[in-house]
Write an enzyme that holds these catalytic residues in place. Structure first.
Site, PDB file in Angstrom:
ATOM      1  N   HIS A   1     -19.575  30.432 -10.444  1.00  0.00           N
ATOM      2  CA  HIS A   1     -18.658  31.471 -10.219  1.00  0.00           C
ATOM      3  C   HIS A   1     -17.242  31.042  -9.472  1.00  0.00           C
ATOM      4  CE1 HIS A   1     -17.468  35.887  -8.973  1.00  0.00           C
ATOM      5  NE2 HIS A   1     -16.786  35.183  -7.834  1.00  0.00           N
ATOM      6  N   GLU A   2     -17.470  30.179  -8.236  1.00  0.00           N
ATOM      7  CA  GLU A   2     -16.377  29.748  -7.757  1.00  0.00           C
ATOM      8  C   GLU A   2     -15.478  28.663  -8.750  1.00  0.00           C
ATOM      9  OE1 GLU A   2     -15.062  31.529  -5.465  1.00  0.00           O
ATOM     10  OE2 GLU A   2     -16.787  32.460  -5.046  1.00  0.00           O
TER      11      GLU A   2
ATOM     12  N   HIS B   1     -13.093  30.323 -10.665  1.00  0.00           N
ATOM     13  CA  HIS B   1     -11.833  30.674 -10.105  1.00  0.00           C
ATOM     14  C   HIS B   1     -11.266  29.444  -9.840  1.00  0.00           C
ATOM     15  CE1 HIS B   1     -12.495  34.648  -8.847  1.00  0.00           C
ATOM     16  NE2 HIS B   1     -13.767  34.408  -8.236  1.00  0.00           N
TER      17      HIS B   1
ATOM     18  N   GLU C   1     -11.167  37.304 -11.343  1.00  0.00           N
ATOM     19  CA  GLU C   1     -12.773  37.607 -11.390  1.00  0.00           C
ATOM     20  C   GLU C   1     -13.215  37.622 -12.622  1.00  0.00           C
ATOM     21  OE1 GLU C   1     -14.183  37.494  -8.587  1.00  0.00           O
ATOM     22  OE2 GLU C   1     -16.199  38.484  -8.861  1.00  0.00           O
TER      23      GLU C   1
HETATM   24 MG    MG Z   1     -14.923  36.133  -7.060  1.00  0.00          MG
END
Ligand code: MG
Length: 483
Positions: free
Chosen positions: A256-257, A260, A286
């Protein structure tokens, strides 16, 4: 424009320093330095504000506005005017009051959560809601005071958009019922399987390497809650967490990161040190993390890719089917951060409806716990055993962040739209099972990342995908995937 950007370099450098200090305070800073760090940060924030709101700078922005002759220049003026709107419209006394109240509220919230005692937090939240309502009045809005707050996190996003988004997601209620009664797995033994944190860290690093993490410009550390800090274009840091069991939590947070951080790294270098370098909004940001976490890492192809690594690093005897099932359990839970793809949006819908009620005055803070529990029962069929696992679970309100939650659903939905669009150009299952991620990274960079904040979010999405935010795409995706 040239003079403006020259002056802005100071703001950029302060932002760079604040980001590095922020990252450090969540990772390696000795605990006893918190107060000193807080004072140093506050002084830098004040310095940044004073540069941005100086006569000289305001004049530069207005002159640049008249001169702006291309999309990048218009983007620079747009982004600066948004920042200035906040500083110039909201009275400094109100900002200071918010700073003071939220500083106390953060501590009160932590204590209240520990004791599951909403009443201990209630007076702080009441004051925060009042401040937010005042702030909305100063910022201005067309139709609904909550519009003003939404816009702080997602430029141009309104109550009308949010209502459309969440009503479009309501058919998920039926899907959830169908999935739960179809015998789709709700639990898996891997949730209890312990791992060695050192090996887990090595596995995370290995997976990041395959995804295309650039160690020359990026690094991975651990923190209480995973986050990404884009310090500069050439220094983007991510964190993950380690619980000693349930390796999915650590791995999916890392992926997830990574999403980003890739967005922050993908900005076109010609935009470096300008106000438009970096992600355009929380929702679009996101969408990047959710794309990698949900669309890629929760896919069958990814399960086959990592199964041998899970065996090698964690010593777990698993099959690709085990990993896929374990990554895609569907189980209504009271806690948002533990929610699966199918139930996640209900957690956001609930928060959105309550926040909107608080800001428009149709709901009072004292009614919150009951309203929370009723909606939880309505959407997910469960009631939190106490307020710590209900209305007190998130830190956001204690920080004064109202209007923030909907961006999680924007990102979750947009991630699916991005994946579907990408599949028109790329054979994702093959690329993912081969571990060939560069065409995927390139697609994202070309369509989304390189633009930074040049275009407002809605325009960026339309340019990249040829469509607007569409909850139906998400509902269809769930229908197909969880059949
Ligand atoms: Mg996030």
């Amino acid at each position: 424009m040239e003079e403006l950007l020259k002056e802005y370099e100071k703001v950029w450098a302060i932002g760079y320093s604040l980001a590095l200090m922020g990252w450090d305070s969540e990772t390696y800073m000795p605990e006893g330095s918190a107060r000193e760090r807080g004072e140093a940060s506050a002084a830098l924030v004040a310095l940044k504000q004073s540069i941005l709101t100086s006569e000289k700078f305001l004049d530069f922005v207005e002159r640049a506005n008249e001169e702006a002759s291309n999309d990048v220049e218009r983007g620079i003026v747009r982004v600066l005017r948004r920042a200035l709107k906040y500083y110039t419209r909201v009275p400094v006394e109100l900002l200071r009051e918010e700073e003071r109240v939220t500083n106390e509220a953060k501590i009160a919230w932590r204590k209240a959560k520990k004791r599951a005692d909403f009443n201990a937090f209630r007076p702080y939240l009441e004051r925060i809601v009042e401040i937010k309502r005042e702030e909305a009045e100063h910022l201005g809005y067309e139709n609904h005071p909550y519009d003003a707050l939404l816009d702080l996190y997602e430029e141009g996003f309104t109550v009308k958009d949010a209502d459309q988004l969440f009503s479009g997601l309501k058919p998920l209620t039926k899907e959830l019922e169908r999935i739960l009664s179809s015998g789709w797995p709700q639990e898996h033994p891997l949730e209890e399987a312990p791992y060695d944190a050192v090996r887990m860290r090595e596995l995370n690093e290995r997976v990041l390497g395959i995804l295309g993490f650039e160690r020359e410009y990026q690094r991975l550390d651990a923190s209480a809650h995973p986050f990404t800090e884009g310090i500069g274009l050439y220094d983007v840091r991510i964190t993950t967490w380690y619980h000693g069991k349930d390796f999915r939590r650590s791995l999916l947070a890392t992926v997830h990161e990574f999403g980003h951080s890739l967005y922050e790294r993908g900005c076109d270098p010609s935009l470096w040190k300008t106000p438009v370098c970096g992600g355009v909004s929380l929702g679009v940001h996101e969408s990047q993390s959710r794309f990698w976490e949900n669309y890629i890492a929760r896919s069958r192809a990814f399960s086959s890719l990592i199964t041998p690594l899970v065996k090698e690093y964690l010593g777990l005897d698993v099959s690709p089917d085990d990993v896929f099932t374990y990554f895609n359990l569907v189980r209504p839970s009271t806690i948002r951060v533990e929610a699966d793809e199918v139930t996640y949006n209900f957690h956001i819908m609930l928060r959105y409806e309550l926040e909107k009620g608080l800001i428009e005055g149709s709901l009072e803070v004292k009614e919150l716990p009951q309203a929370w529990n009723e909606k939880m029962e309505e959407y997910l069929g469960i009631t939190p055993p106490n307020d710590a696992e209900g209305v007190l679970q998130d830190i956001h309100w204690s920080l004064g962040a109202m209007g923030y939650f909907p961006t999680y659903s924007i990102g979750t939905v947009l991630a699916v739209q991005i994946g579907r669009k990408m599949e028109e150009d790329l054979d994702l299952p093959s690329l993912v099972s081969e571990g060939n991620f560069s065409p995927i990274r390139e697609w994202l960079r070309e369509k989304i990342h390189r633009w930074g904040s040049v275009y407002p979010p809605k325009e960026l999405v339309r340019r990249a995908l040829g469509e607007d935010l569409d909850p139906k795409a998400f509902v269809d995706y769930v229908k197909v995937k969880y059949r």
